[in-house]
Write an enzyme that holds these catalytic residues in place. Structure first.
Site, PDB file in Angstrom:
ATOM      1  N   ARG A 140      85.312  49.306  64.820  1.00 16.55           N
ATOM      2  CA  ARG A 140      83.912  49.530  64.450  1.00 16.55           C
ATOM      3  C   ARG A 140      82.939  48.770  65.351  1.00 16.55           C
ATOM      4  O   ARG A 140      81.785  49.176  65.515  1.00 16.55           O
ATOM      5  CB  ARG A 140      83.689  49.130  62.990  1.00 16.55           C
ATOM      6  CG  ARG A 140      82.277  49.369  62.512  1.00 16.55           C
ATOM      7  CD  ARG A 140      82.056  48.893  61.096  1.00 16.55           C
ATOM      8  NE  ARG A 140      82.580  49.823  60.112  1.00 16.55           N
ATOM      9  CZ  ARG A 140      82.338  49.727  58.801  1.00 16.55           C
ATOM     10  NH1 ARG A 140      81.613  48.730  58.334  1.00 16.55           N
ATOM     11  NH2 ARG A 140      82.840  50.614  57.971  1.00 16.55           N
ATOM     12  N   GLU A 171      78.169  46.046  58.604  1.00 16.25           N
ATOM     13  CA  GLU A 171      79.202  45.014  58.509  1.00 16.25           C
ATOM     14  C   GLU A 171      80.216  45.145  59.638  1.00 16.25           C
ATOM     15  O   GLU A 171      80.786  46.208  59.864  1.00 16.25           O
ATOM     16  CB  GLU A 171      79.936  45.113  57.168  1.00 16.25           C
ATOM     17  CG  GLU A 171      81.048  44.074  57.031  1.00 16.25           C
ATOM     18  CD  GLU A 171      81.992  44.363  55.876  1.00 16.25           C
ATOM     19  OE1 GLU A 171      83.183  44.025  56.002  1.00 16.25           O
ATOM     20  OE2 GLU A 171      81.541  44.949  54.859  1.00 16.25           O
ATOM     21  N   ARG A 204      92.751  53.504  55.759  1.00 14.12           N
ATOM     22  CA  ARG A 204      91.996  53.506  54.506  1.00 14.12           C
ATOM     23  C   ARG A 204      91.603  54.930  54.140  1.00 14.12           C
ATOM     24  O   ARG A 204      91.092  55.672  54.978  1.00 14.12           O
ATOM     25  CB  ARG A 204      90.746  52.623  54.621  1.00 14.12           C
ATOM     26  CG  ARG A 204      91.097  51.154  54.861  1.00 14.12           C
ATOM     27  CD  ARG A 204      89.894  50.250  54.888  1.00 14.12           C
ATOM     28  NE  ARG A 204      90.291  48.895  55.235  1.00 14.12           N
ATOM     29  CZ  ARG A 204      89.449  47.871  55.381  1.00 14.12           C
ATOM     30  NH1 ARG A 204      88.145  48.068  55.216  1.00 14.12           N
ATOM     31  NH2 ARG A 204      89.890  46.675  55.703  1.00 14.12           N
ATOM     32  N   ARG A 208      82.944  54.950  59.550  1.00 13.17           N
ATOM     33  CA  ARG A 208      83.801  54.927  58.353  1.00 13.17           C
ATOM     34  C   ARG A 208      84.926  55.939  58.564  1.00 13.17           C
ATOM     35  O   ARG A 208      84.738  57.131  58.372  1.00 13.17           O
ATOM     36  CB  ARG A 208      82.975  55.267  57.115  1.00 13.17           C
ATOM     37  CG  ARG A 208      83.669  54.947  55.799  1.00 13.17           C
ATOM     38  CD  ARG A 208      82.793  55.325  54.622  1.00 13.17           C
ATOM     39  NE  ARG A 208      81.617  54.490  54.509  1.00 13.17           N
ATOM     40  CZ  ARG A 208      81.578  53.348  53.830  1.00 13.17           C
ATOM     41  NH1 ARG A 208      82.650  52.916  53.206  1.00 13.17           N
ATOM     42  NH2 ARG A 208      80.456  52.649  53.759  1.00 13.17           N
ATOM     43  N   SER A 261      84.217  40.115  57.946  1.00 10.42           N
ATOM     44  CA  SER A 261      84.137  39.411  56.666  1.00 10.42           C
ATOM     45  C   SER A 261      85.193  38.327  56.671  1.00 10.42           C
ATOM     46  O   SER A 261      86.237  38.466  57.317  1.00 10.42           O
ATOM     47  CB  SER A 261      84.356  40.370  55.491  1.00 10.42           C
ATOM     48  OG  SER A 261      85.672  40.860  55.487  1.00 10.42           O
TER      49      SER A 261
END
Length: 444
Positions: free
Chosen positions: A391, A348, A261, A276, A351
């Site tokens: 993460r 987070e 990403r 991140r 999801s």
């Protein structure tokens, strides 16, 4: 198509309301309806003219003299009209397709609003009181460096900002986490898959990732391929253009892949450590299912995510993501966020999204069904859910740290680390002498 045209025609207000709840343009609905109307009108005229053409063909063959001349002129005029209406239909079809690709999936139960308008469904686990325990918690990077598990300095040296190395116990911890996730998925009936990490544009577009957040995706222009940010993309494309047999239940896959990403627009956000980053690993659940069972499957995926969080003994909360914070393909999304002690906030970790028939319609994934004694095909539903990522190491290190910088291994991960119960910090090296001022060298 993308959005179900029958829904758009029969219940345009539902689609408009979804667009408004997302903060998207509801006028796209009217633009789509207008293009659809023009397309259908042009096709009707086309078919009528084609039928007349065929009828005239027989009359021309039997006609003589002036009558034949007149019929031939009319035939030529009709041919021009047929060609013109075909072009009108093609133009309207192209406009309709363009507009439909701009309309996001219709939300199903998601609260309205933006990023901060989520609804907390529940909180699980106990948040540690480090003050009561008598020490100040270290953040994951300090812990990771003490364990010789995370090396961001060399990552930046080799690849640039937001890259890192996981070394020694750090690499083992990631493998333990992802193997535990894959084992759980396998035990629940998922087929393990190691997926490609480069996909074609039509697959990336079909999954809904080339919309508002397309600038977060890496593209290899020379090859016209995209690097995936999740194995969801490759798994969604796995059955593209196919008709599935779901008579024995859903098809479930657990994809393990590296993910990439660009994190465009996130400058200054969680840039320390590995929260991140541009590259990470992830195990992703993916289901192809009867649309009628999609909502129940969504709850099942959430349950499996929570089971993994419990194995890692992490305090977390479950949130119902607001419509304006959903990706374009999701009708509803639940996030699980683990407590991050040093930042005193939730982060987070997972999801799970119910994409209803949105992705499958774009990618042409259908199933055979019996309706009134006849075999028909219909679009399936797709869902996805995270079961473990790099993460998670952040939350594991911070929540299970001890005063001396060691980290207790959650019982659920110990079998994947050879029974190891504690990750011990590595003593700093003896000084080699001399000044290191101004040096970029990383010492061991």
């Amino acid at each position: 198509m993308v959005i179900d045209l029958r829904l758009l025609r029969d219940n345009p207000d539902v689609v408009r309301a979804s667009q408004v709840a997302r903060g998207d343009d509801p006028a796209l609905v009217d633009q789509a309806l207008d293009a659809d109307s023009r397309r259908r009108s042009a096709l009707t005229d086309f078919e009528q003219m084609r039928a007349e053409q065929k009828s005239l063909g027989k009359k021309v063959a039997q006609a003589q003299g002036e009558e034949k001349t007149a019929l031939l002129a009319h035939t030529k005029q009709l041919a021009e009209g047929v060609k013109a209406r075909q072009k009108d239909a093609d133009d309207a079809e192209a406009q309709l397709k363009d507009v439909l690709y701009k309309i996001s999936n219709v939300i199903e139960g998601a609260p309205p609003g933006g990023e901060d308008d989520y609804v907390v469904l529940r909180e699980e686990g106990t948040i540690r009181d480090f003050a009561a325990e008598g020490f100040t918690p270290r953040d994951h990077l300090e812990l990771g460096e003490g364990l010789r598990a995370i090396d961001t300095e060399r990552g930046a040296k080799v690849s640039g900002a937001r890259f890192y190395y996981l070394t020694g116990i750090g690499a083992r911890l990631e493998l333990a986490l992802l193997n535990a996730a894959m084992d759980q998925a396998f035990q629940e009936g998922f087929t393990p898959v190691i997926t490609p990490t480069l996909v074609r544009p039509e697959i990336m577009q079909g999954t809904g990732f080339l919309g508002a957040h397309a600038d977060e995706i890496y593209r290899l222009e020379a090859d016209d391929l995209y690097l995936v940010g999740t194995s969801e993309v490759a798994l969604a494309g796995y059955h593209s253009g196919e008709i599935l047999d779901l008579s024995d239940g859903p098809k479930r896959y657990a994809g393990w892949s590296a993910c990439y990403r660009r994190e465009a627009g996130s400058y200054g956000k969680d840039t320390r450590g590995i929260i991140r980053v541009h590259q990470f690993h992830k195990v992703e659940m993916f289901s192809y299912i009867d649309p009628a069972d999609a909502e129940a499957e969504h709850q099942r995926l959430l349950g499996w995510e929570e089971a993994m969080l419990r194995k890692c003994e992490l305090p977390y909360r479950v949130i119902d993501t607001a419509a304006g914070d959903l990706g374009s393909s999701a009708a509803r999304k639940f996030d699980c966020e683990a407590w991050l002690p040093t930042q005193e906030r939730y982060l987070e970790l997972t999801s799970t999204s119910n994409c209803t028939t949105f992705q499958a319609r774009r990618l042409g994934v259908r199933e055979r069904v019996e309706v009134d004694g006849k075999t028909e095909t219909r679009t399936v539903a797709t869902l996805n859910g995270t079961l473990g990522t790099t993460r998670w190491i952040v939350a594991i290190l911070e929540n299970h740290q001890q005063p001396d910088g060691s980290v207790r291994v959650p019982e659920g991960l110990r079998p994947y680390l050879g029974g190891l119960e504690v990750l011990e910090p590595v003593a700093p090296p003896a000084s080699s002498g001399g000044s290191s001022k101004g040096s970029s060298k990383v010492t061991e």
